[in-house]
Design an enzyme around this catalytic site. Structure first.
Site, PDB file in Angstrom:
ATOM      1  CD  GLU A  31      25.066 -60.839 -63.153  1.00  0.00           C
ATOM      2  OE1 GLU A  31      25.183 -59.813 -62.449  1.00  0.00           O
ATOM      3  OE2 GLU A  31      25.682 -61.882 -62.923  1.00  0.00           O
ATOM      4  CG  ASP A  42      26.104 -52.976 -56.460  1.00  0.00           C
ATOM      5  OD1 ASP A  42      26.318 -54.174 -56.706  1.00  0.00           O
ATOM      6  OD2 ASP A  42      25.024 -52.420 -56.690  1.00  0.00           O
TER       7      ASP A  42
END
EC number: 4.2.1.20
Length: 250
Positions: A31, A42
């Site tokens: 990724e 995040d």
């Protein structure tokens, strides 16, 4: 099929060399995070890495250009982009998908795009080779899990904790039964991610998943550790996955 090792790296100035290290050490899919100014899903490690990548001048266009330039060297590695939908919108959907194809991108993970909108995106680009990867949260209802699982492409990414990525915390208590339910309804591998750090966690989770995603821990190590140390860590994760697979087959 071996258990999938899916590491995450930030698309920073070193991401091509980091991608090659991961490929060398047995990553099945990598990724690559596209840096974004407001990364709501995040945790602090990835947020900091994204901010630094932006300061280095990295953006979606530059990352896709570099992937295209190195495509032949990377042909043995599948890579997916983790991106917020706003980046795609700003870039232009059609051009973004076209540039992803030219860069050899296997798929897209778009954490802020609900399933229904993801299906519409797939429909708009149904002839594209780029897969839209589904995310399933542990809080999803059985009906929703069925719907997402039955339409999934590439693999399904299950969120092991109901929090932002990479933060300390416990795995969801119903994780195993949820993943087994997803697997029953899906024709693609079901992998677990968010909060995974060490080989012990990998061994535990890979007993009932088809693979694991490691993000913050790998981002942190690429930022702070020597290449030798990083490679040793990656080898320990690959070994844990392979040993789980071997034990299951014995």
């Amino acid at each position: 099929m071996s258990k999938l090792f899916i590491p995450y790296i930030m698309g920073n100035k070193d991401f091509i060399s980091n991608l090659k290290v991961l490929s060398d050490e047995g990553a099945d899919i990598v990724e690559i995070g596209l840096p974004f100014s407001d990364p709501v899903a995040d945790g602090p490690t990835i947020m900091e890495a994204g901010n630094k990548a932006i300061e280095e001048g990295m953006n979606a266009r530059k990352i896709l250009q570099e992937l295209k330039a190195h495509k032949d060297e990377l042909k043995d590695t599948k890579y997916v982009l983790m991106t917020y939908y706003n980046i795609i919108l700003h870039y232009g959907e059609e051009q973004f998908i076209k540039d992803c194809e030219a860069a050899g991108v296997y798929g897209l993970i778009i954490p802020d795009l609900p399933f229904e909108l993801g299906e519409q995106l797939k429909e708009r680009f149904k002839d594209s080779s780029v897969k839209i990867i589904s995310l399933i949260a542990m809080t999803a209802s059985d009906d929703r899990i069925q719907k997402i699982a039955q339409h999934a492409d590439g693999f399904i990414y299950t969120v092991t904790m109901n929090a932002t990525t990479g933060e300390n915390g416990q795995f969801h208590p119903e994780l195993q039964s949820k993943i087994e339910y997803i697997q029953k309804n899906a024709d693609v591998p079901v992998v677990a991610g968010f909060g995974i750090r060490n080989p012990e966690q990998v061994s535990t989770l890979s007993e009932f998943t088809d693979g694991i995603v490691i993000g913050s821990e790998i981002v942190k190590r690429f930022a702070n550790d020597s290449e030798t140390s990083i490679r040793q860590y990656l080898q320990s994760i690959r070994r844990a996955l392979d040993e789980t697979k071997a034990a299951a087959n014995s």
